[in-house]
Motif scaffolding. Structure first.
Motif, PDB file in Angstrom:
ATOM      1  N   PHE A   1       5.866  22.006  -9.829  1.00 37.35           N
ATOM      2  CA  PHE A   1       6.680  20.797  -9.994  1.00 37.35           C
ATOM      3  C   PHE A   1       6.580  20.229 -11.408  1.00 37.35           C
ATOM      4  O   PHE A   1       7.401  19.420 -11.805  1.00 37.35           O
ATOM      5  N   GLY A   2       5.545  20.621 -12.136  1.00 32.83           N
ATOM      6  CA  GLY A   2       5.354  20.089 -13.475  1.00 32.83           C
ATOM      7  C   GLY A   2       4.710  18.711 -13.491  1.00 32.83           C
ATOM      8  O   GLY A   2       4.640  18.072 -14.530  1.00 32.83           O
ATOM      9  N   GLU A   3       4.261  18.239 -12.340  1.00 33.07           N
ATOM     10  CA  GLU A   3       3.575  16.946 -12.237  1.00 33.07           C
ATOM     11  C   GLU A   3       2.760  16.917 -10.948  1.00 33.07           C
ATOM     12  O   GLU A   3       2.986  17.728 -10.056  1.00 33.07           O
ATOM     13  N   ASP A   4       1.817  15.996 -10.885  1.00 34.59           N
ATOM     14  CA  ASP A   4       0.956  15.901  -9.709  1.00 34.59           C
ATOM     15  C   ASP A   4       1.650  15.110  -8.599  1.00 34.59           C
ATOM     16  O   ASP A   4       1.573  13.880  -8.551  1.00 34.59           O
ATOM     17  N   ILE A   5       2.315  15.844  -7.727  1.00 38.83           N
ATOM     18  CA  ILE A   5       3.001  15.227  -6.594  1.00 38.83           C
ATOM     19  C   ILE A   5       2.165  15.365  -5.332  1.00 38.83           C
ATOM     20  O   ILE A   5       2.052  14.435  -4.547  1.00 38.83           O
ATOM     21  N   ILE A   6       1.561  16.519  -5.153  1.00 35.74           N
ATOM     22  CA  ILE A   6       0.794  16.811  -3.944  1.00 35.74           C
ATOM     23  C   ILE A   6      -0.617  16.255  -4.100  1.00 35.74           C
ATOM     24  O   ILE A   6      -1.304  16.545  -5.069  1.00 35.74           O
ATOM     25  N   ASP A   7      -1.045  15.450  -3.113  1.00 32.97           N
ATOM     26  CA  ASP A   7      -2.392  14.884  -3.124  1.00 32.97           C
ATOM     27  C   ASP A   7      -3.358  15.699  -2.278  1.00 32.97           C
ATOM     28  O   ASP A   7      -4.546  15.749  -2.574  1.00 32.97           O
ATOM     29  N   GLU A   8      -2.854  16.324  -1.225  1.00 35.21           N
ATOM     30  CA  GLU A   8      -3.726  17.065  -0.325  1.00 35.21           C
ATOM     31  C   GLU A   8      -2.945  18.199   0.326  1.00 35.21           C
ATOM     32  O   GLU A   8      -1.752  18.079   0.572  1.00 35.21           O
TER      33      GLU A   8
ATOM     34  N   GLU B   1       0.848  -1.196   0.000  1.00 34.62           N
ATOM     35  CA  GLU B   1       0.000   0.000   0.000  1.00 34.62           C
ATOM     36  C   GLU B   1       0.883   1.246   0.000  1.00 34.62           C
ATOM     37  O   GLU B   1       1.879   1.294   0.725  1.00 34.62           O
ATOM     38  N   PRO B   2       0.532   2.257  -0.803  1.00 31.57           N
ATOM     39  CA  PRO B   2       1.322   3.492  -0.767  1.00 31.57           C
ATOM     40  C   PRO B   2       1.170   4.167   0.596  1.00 31.57           C
ATOM     41  O   PRO B   2       0.117   4.110   1.217  1.00 31.57           O
ATOM     42  N   VAL B   3       2.228   4.796   1.026  1.00 29.16           N
ATOM     43  CA  VAL B   3       2.245   5.454   2.329  1.00 29.16           C
ATOM     44  C   VAL B   3       2.140   6.962   2.122  1.00 29.16           C
ATOM     45  O   VAL B   3       2.860   7.538   1.302  1.00 29.16           O
ATOM     46  N   GLU B   4       1.244   7.583   2.878  1.00 28.12           N
ATOM     47  CA  GLU B   4       1.093   9.028   2.799  1.00 28.12           C
ATOM     48  C   GLU B   4       2.222   9.695   3.580  1.00 28.12           C
ATOM     49  O   GLU B   4       2.507   9.324   4.715  1.00 28.12           O
ATOM     50  N   VAL B   5       2.851  10.670   2.950  1.00 30.34           N
ATOM     51  CA  VAL B   5       3.901  11.452   3.586  1.00 30.34           C
ATOM     52  C   VAL B   5       3.379  12.864   3.752  1.00 30.34           C
ATOM     53  O   VAL B   5       2.877  13.455   2.795  1.00 30.34           O
ATOM     54  N   GLN B   6       3.467  13.399   4.967  1.00 28.90           N
ATOM     55  CA  GLN B   6       3.041  14.777   5.207  1.00 28.90           C
ATOM     56  C   GLN B   6       4.265  15.623   5.519  1.00 28.90           C
ATOM     57  O   GLN B   6       5.107  15.226   6.326  1.00 28.90           O
ATOM     58  N   VAL B   7       4.333  16.766   4.862  1.00 24.56           N
ATOM     59  CA  VAL B   7       5.451  17.685   5.054  1.00 24.56           C
ATOM     60  C   VAL B   7       4.885  19.014   5.547  1.00 24.56           C
ATOM     61  O   VAL B   7       4.221  19.725   4.787  1.00 24.56           O
ATOM     62  N   PRO B   8       5.151  19.355   6.814  1.00 17.33           N
ATOM     63  CA  PRO B   8       4.693  20.660   7.305  1.00 17.33           C
ATOM     64  C   PRO B   8       5.616  21.753   6.777  1.00 17.33           C
ATOM     65  O   PRO B   8       6.834  21.595   6.728  1.00 17.33           O
TER      66      PRO B   8
ATOM     67  N   SER C   1       0.655  16.837   1.572  1.00 16.44           N
ATOM     68  CA  SER C   1       0.831  15.384   1.650  1.00 16.44           C
ATOM     69  C   SER C   1       0.897  14.789   0.254  1.00 16.44           C
ATOM     70  O   SER C   1       0.366  15.348  -0.713  1.00 16.44           O
ATOM     71  N   SER C   2       1.544  13.632   0.196  1.00 18.82           N
ATOM     72  CA  SER C   2       1.712  12.944  -1.074  1.00 18.82           C
ATOM     73  C   SER C   2       1.838  11.446  -0.827  1.00 18.82           C
ATOM     74  O   SER C   2       2.306  11.015   0.228  1.00 18.82           O
ATOM     75  N   TYR C   3       1.413  10.669  -1.814  1.00 18.41           N
ATOM     76  CA  TYR C   3       1.586   9.218  -1.789  1.00 18.41           C
ATOM     77  C   TYR C   3       2.707   8.784  -2.736  1.00 18.41           C
ATOM     78  O   TYR C   3       2.994   7.600  -2.852  1.00 18.41           O
ATOM     79  N   GLU C   4       3.326   9.742  -3.415  1.00 19.74           N
ATOM     80  CA  GLU C   4       4.389   9.425  -4.356  1.00 19.74           C
ATOM     81  C   GLU C   4       5.655   9.013  -3.605  1.00 19.74           C
ATOM     82  O   GLU C   4       6.014   9.613  -2.599  1.00 19.74           O
TER      83      GLU C   4
ATOM     84  N   LYS D   1      -3.049  23.348  -3.941  1.00 22.68           N
ATOM     85  CA  LYS D   1      -2.582  22.058  -4.467  1.00 22.68           C
ATOM     86  C   LYS D   1      -2.258  22.161  -5.950  1.00 22.68           C
ATOM     87  O   LYS D   1      -1.190  21.720  -6.399  1.00 22.68           O
ATOM     88  N   ASN D   2      -3.166  22.776  -6.721  1.00 19.43           N
ATOM     89  CA  ASN D   2      -2.938  22.896  -8.170  1.00 19.43           C
ATOM     90  C   ASN D   2      -1.716  23.736  -8.487  1.00 19.43           C
ATOM     91  O   ASN D   2      -0.933  23.406  -9.381  1.00 19.43           O
ATOM     92  N   ARG D   3      -1.529  24.839  -7.774  1.00 21.59           N
ATOM     93  CA  ARG D   3      -0.390  25.731  -8.028  1.00 21.59           C
ATOM     94  C   ARG D   3       0.936  25.051  -7.652  1.00 21.59           C
ATOM     95  O   ARG D   3       1.930  25.166  -8.377  1.00 21.59           O
ATOM     96  N   ILE D   4       0.954  24.332  -6.538  1.00 21.34           N
ATOM     97  CA  ILE D   4       2.185  23.629  -6.135  1.00 21.34           C
ATOM     98  C   ILE D   4       2.517  22.546  -7.159  1.00 21.34           C
ATOM     99  O   ILE D   4       3.675  22.415  -7.592  1.00 21.34           O
ATOM    100  N   ASN D   5       1.528  21.760  -7.564  1.00 18.95           N
ATOM    101  CA  ASN D   5       1.769  20.718  -8.569  1.00 18.95           C
ATOM    102  C   ASN D   5       2.229  21.319  -9.893  1.00 18.95           C
ATOM    103  O   ASN D   5       3.096  20.760 -10.565  1.00 18.95           O
TER     104      ASN D   5
END
Length: 163
Positions: free
Chosen positions: A146-153, A58-65, A91-94, A139-143
């Motif tokens: 990066f040029g790709e969808d890294i941030i999920d939430e 299962e992918p693991v969610e990583v949260q970065v404050p 947060s991201s699951y990547e 979320k959209n602006r951060i992604n």
């Protein structure tokens, strides 16, 4: 020499025991062969213990404050006199997302500042379905940065406004 009935009976018993062992082994081999053939020809996800062995973890969610933001925004009169104190976590699951976010923290912070500074106090605090609308914009602006969808939430962990 006389026929010994005990020896004949022992030989007969050994022969029948050997046949039983051979038949039992043949049945076990046929069952194993059938199971292996079935599992190779069918979808392994239908077989519970096989699918557990072949499942991806299962992918693991990583949260970065992120560090606290202090951003000037427009007040209800349109003047840039209001200040917003904002704390955000992303947060991201990547896989490897935490390292990438930390390496490119300037892009992330710039994206947050860009979105928030273009809002007014009223639009910044607007909610839909119990959640801040701006979270999706962040979320959209951060992604996009990066040029790709890294941030999920995006989680807003603290928000304070001052006029």
């Amino acid at each position: 020499m006389a026929n010994n009935p005990t020896v004949a009976a022992d030989t007969k018993n050994k022969g029948s025991k050997s046949k039983i062992i051979i038949i039992s082994l043949a049945v076990v081999i046929l069952l194993l062969g059938g199971f292996v053939g079935y599992s190779l020809l069918s979808d392994s996800s239908e077989i519970p213990f096989i699918s557990k062995l072949t499942e991806e973890p299962e992918p693991v969610e990583v949260q970065v404050p992120l560090e606290e933001f202090l951003i000037n925004v427009s007040d209800e009169n349109g003047d840039d006199t209001a200040i917003v104190k904002l704390e955000v976590s992303v947060s991201s699951y990547e896989e490897g997302a935490e390292e990438l976010i930390n390496q490119e923290i300037a892009k992330v912070r710039d994206a947050v500042i860009h979105v928030v500074s273009n809002e007014s106090i009223d639009t910044l605090l607007k909610r839909e379905n119990g959640s801040f609308i701006i979270k999706n914009d962040l979320k959209n602006r951060i992604n996009k940065s990066f040029g790709e969808d890294i941030i999920d939430e995006v989680y807003i962990t603290n928000i304070l406004t001052q006029n």
